[in-house]
Design an enzyme around this catalytic site. Structure first.
Site, PDB file in Angstrom:
ATOM      1  N   GLN A 181     -68.116  62.515  30.204  1.00 24.23           N
ATOM      2  CA  GLN A 181     -66.899  61.794  29.841  1.00 24.23           C
ATOM      3  C   GLN A 181     -67.233  60.392  29.335  1.00 24.23           C
ATOM      4  O   GLN A 181     -66.658  59.932  28.343  1.00 24.23           O
ATOM      5  CB  GLN A 181     -65.950  61.737  31.038  1.00 24.23           C
ATOM      6  CG  GLN A 181     -65.449  63.135  31.412  1.00 24.23           C
ATOM      7  CD  GLN A 181     -64.519  63.130  32.607  1.00 24.23           C
ATOM      8  OE1 GLN A 181     -64.285  62.084  33.216  1.00 24.23           O
ATOM      9  NE2 GLN A 181     -63.996  64.293  32.951  1.00 24.23           N
ATOM     10  N   ASP A 332     -68.822  70.726  38.601  1.00 26.32           N
ATOM     11  CA  ASP A 332     -67.497  71.190  39.047  1.00 26.32           C
ATOM     12  C   ASP A 332     -67.586  72.422  39.945  1.00 26.32           C
ATOM     13  O   ASP A 332     -66.567  72.901  40.442  1.00 26.32           O
ATOM     14  CB  ASP A 332     -66.617  71.504  37.835  1.00 26.32           C
ATOM     15  CG  ASP A 332     -66.257  70.230  37.063  1.00 26.32           C
ATOM     16  OD1 ASP A 332     -66.235  69.147  37.682  1.00 26.32           O
ATOM     17  OD2 ASP A 332     -66.019  70.327  35.846  1.00 26.32           O
TER      18      ASP A 332
HETATM   19  C1  S3P Z   1     -66.152  66.980  31.785  1.00 24.45           C
HETATM   20  C2  S3P Z   1     -67.159  66.285  32.386  1.00 24.45           C
HETATM   21  C3  S3P Z   1     -67.380  66.243  33.841  1.00 24.45           C
HETATM   22  C4  S3P Z   1     -66.584  67.303  34.572  1.00 24.45           C
HETATM   23  C5  S3P Z   1     -65.186  67.426  34.046  1.00 24.45           C
HETATM   24  C6  S3P Z   1     -65.210  67.789  32.574  1.00 24.45           C
HETATM   25  C7  S3P Z   1     -66.029  66.958  30.314  1.00 24.45           C
HETATM   26  O1  S3P Z   1     -67.015  64.973  34.323  1.00 24.45           O
HETATM   27  O2  S3P Z   1     -66.535  67.042  35.955  1.00 24.45           O
HETATM   28  O3  S3P Z   1     -64.474  68.431  34.738  1.00 24.45           O
HETATM   29  O4  S3P Z   1     -65.319  67.808  29.746  1.00 24.45           O
HETATM   30  O5  S3P Z   1     -66.640  66.082  29.687  1.00 24.45           O
HETATM   31  P1  S3P Z   1     -68.065  63.726  34.302  1.00 24.45           P
HETATM   32  O6  S3P Z   1     -68.425  63.494  32.899  1.00 24.45           O
HETATM   33  O7  S3P Z   1     -67.336  62.559  34.865  1.00 24.45           O
HETATM   34  O8  S3P Z   1     -69.181  64.189  35.174  1.00 24.45           O
END
Ligand code: S3P
Length: 448
Positions: A181, A332
């Site tokens: 993210q 996740d």
């Molecule tokens: C996601 C990244 C993950 C994951 C989330 C989806 C994404 O989070 O936990 O459900 O689609 O980029 P983080 O990037 O904070 O680890």
């Protein structure tokens, strides 16, 4: 600052009961990460982006709504079949109302990157769970790129007002934690920068943004960096042309019927079209180490991703040590792995789970509390979760804290525990897997 109204559906408890052998073939819904990105890239491209297999979960519908508020025209033709006509990179509309992301961390954080790279002001908000989650990790790099936070709740949380920049600065940013993210927000902001944006991550996180950037015509290079990391370089202001996107089935949703089949005696199921991207496959690796009977059939490519049909049969699982380095590729999946570990003989130690504390709930505490409520021996030591499995009494009531994966994980536990397992609320399962219950029931799962 405008505040979104949050009319939550009333909590609806649900129980899962010990079930007979699960059997049949199912296809889980479209991948959530890819679905959010398909809509966002559709917003940024010129022309019609056609999407097949879009996840129609609440989180993704929130992102669709935000894309409309920023100028996209979006149509749903049939289940999973959507079209987006983008406003185009550099031409987003100033939204007139709050962008309300509900429970969706990914939608809100990626869209902060998009807004940060445009000369507009947007208010971001979400539900009680999203309002607790840290946004500073996203806002810090976006500030280096030229965005300004005009208002925010204490500690860099929602609701907040973000002012983007007309000329985002080219930056080189090292992510402080492995997070797709954070990486994606920086890259999405950098898309509208006149220069080059670089993100360096010490541990590789899911690469859907990089793949989709390339698919929509951007110049992006991802190279290995250090023992486990990546360095991603993006040239700003590309021509973003609309494309077709085919969304593969979500491995994070497939994890629930998969583990259910492994723990319910006599089960034999096939889960179709599951994305097997190696940056999302940590759970499969771990389950195989636990002696799970999992086979990949009909391996193929769909929409630029590797997919396979996964056959899973009841297995006598054994406990394993899960290294911290595996966390990004199964971040996740720890709640459902903890359920699998409860039925495994011996001890499973899951290392390095600090990031679980900032998901839809504090998943480390929520999982441990749910396990204990159902008679499973477990403890948290620093950021590790230790589960001593074998017998699962069940009979517990699990607090879900607005977290879909906590709800689904413990419902799966109830299918094989001695007594029923109840979750205090199942409504938020609709954020990622609206058809969870009927899909599981088709396989033979019993709920009431
Ligand atoms: C996601 C990244 C993950 C994951 C989330 C989806 C994404 O989070 O936990 O459900 O689609 O980029 P983080 O990037 O904070 O680890």
């Amino acid at each position: 600052m405008p505040h979104a109204a949050h009319a939550h559906a009333p909590a609806a408890p649900l129980s899962a009961h010990r079930s007979g052998p699960l059997s049949g073939r199912v296809r889980p819904p479209g991948d959530k990460s890819v679905s959010h990105r398909a809509l966002i890239f559709g917003l940024l491209a010129i022309g019609e982006t056609k999407i097949e297999g879009l996840l129609e979960g609440e989180d993704v519908l929130r992102t669709a709504q935000a894309c409309r508020q920023l100028g996209a025209k979006i149509l749903r033709h049939a289940e999973g079949r959507w079209s987006v006509w983008g406003a185009g990179l550099g031409s987003l509309l100033q939204p007139t109302e709050t962008l309300d992301f509900g429970n969706a961390g990914t939608g809100s954080r990626l869209m902060m990157g998009v807004v940060a790279g445009h000369p507009i002001v947007a208010c971001f908000d979400g539900d009680a769970s999203l309002r607790k989650r840290p946004m500073k990790r996203i806002l810090d790099p976006l500030a280096l790129q030229g965005a300004q936070v005009l208002e925010q709740a204490e500690g860099g949380r929602l609701p907040l007002v973000l002012q983007g920049s007309s000329e985002p600065l080219p930056v080189e940013y090292k992510t402080p934690v492995a997070s797709a993210q954070i990486k994606s927000a920086v890259l999405l902001c950098g898309l509208n920068s006149p220069g080059r944006t670089t993100v360096i991550e010490a541990e590789a996180s899911r690469d859907h943004t990089e793949k989709m950037l390339a698919h929509f015509g951007a110049k992006v290079v991802s190279a290995p960096h250090g023992p486990h990391g990546r360095k991603i370089t993006l040239e700003g202001r590309p021509e973003m042309t609309a494309r077709e996107v085919r969304v593969p089935a979500d491995p994070s949703s497939a994890a629930f019927p998969l583990v259910a089949a492994l723990i319910v005696e006599g089960s034999d199921i096939v889960i179709e079209g599951v994305m097997t991207n190696p940056l999302r496959s940590g759970l499969l690796t771990t389950l195989q180490e636990m002696d799970a009977d999992v086979a990949f059939e009909n391996r193929r490519e769909e929409g630029g991703e590797e997919v396979a049909d996964i056959r899973a049969r009841f297995s006598r699982l054994t406990g394993v040590d899960v290294p911290a380095a595996r966390a990004p590729s199964m971040i996740d999946e720890y709640p459902i792995l903890a359920v699998a570990a409860s039925f495994a003989l011996g001890e499973t130690r899951m290392r390095g789970l600090s990031e679980l504390r900032v998901k839809e709930s504090d998943r480390l505490e929520a999982v441990a509390a749910g396990l204990k409520a159902n008679g499973v021996d477990c403890e948290i030591v620093d950021d590790d979760l230790i589960v001593r499995g074998g017998r699962v009494a069940g009979g517990g009531m699990v607090e879900t804290h607005l977290d879909h994966r906590i709800a689904m994980s413990f419902l799966v536990m109830g299918l094989a525990a001695e007594k029923k397992v109840t979750v205090d609320d199942e409504t938020m399962i609709a954020t990622s897997f609206p058809a969870f219950r009927p899909l599981m029931e088709r396989l033979g799962a019993r709920f009431s």
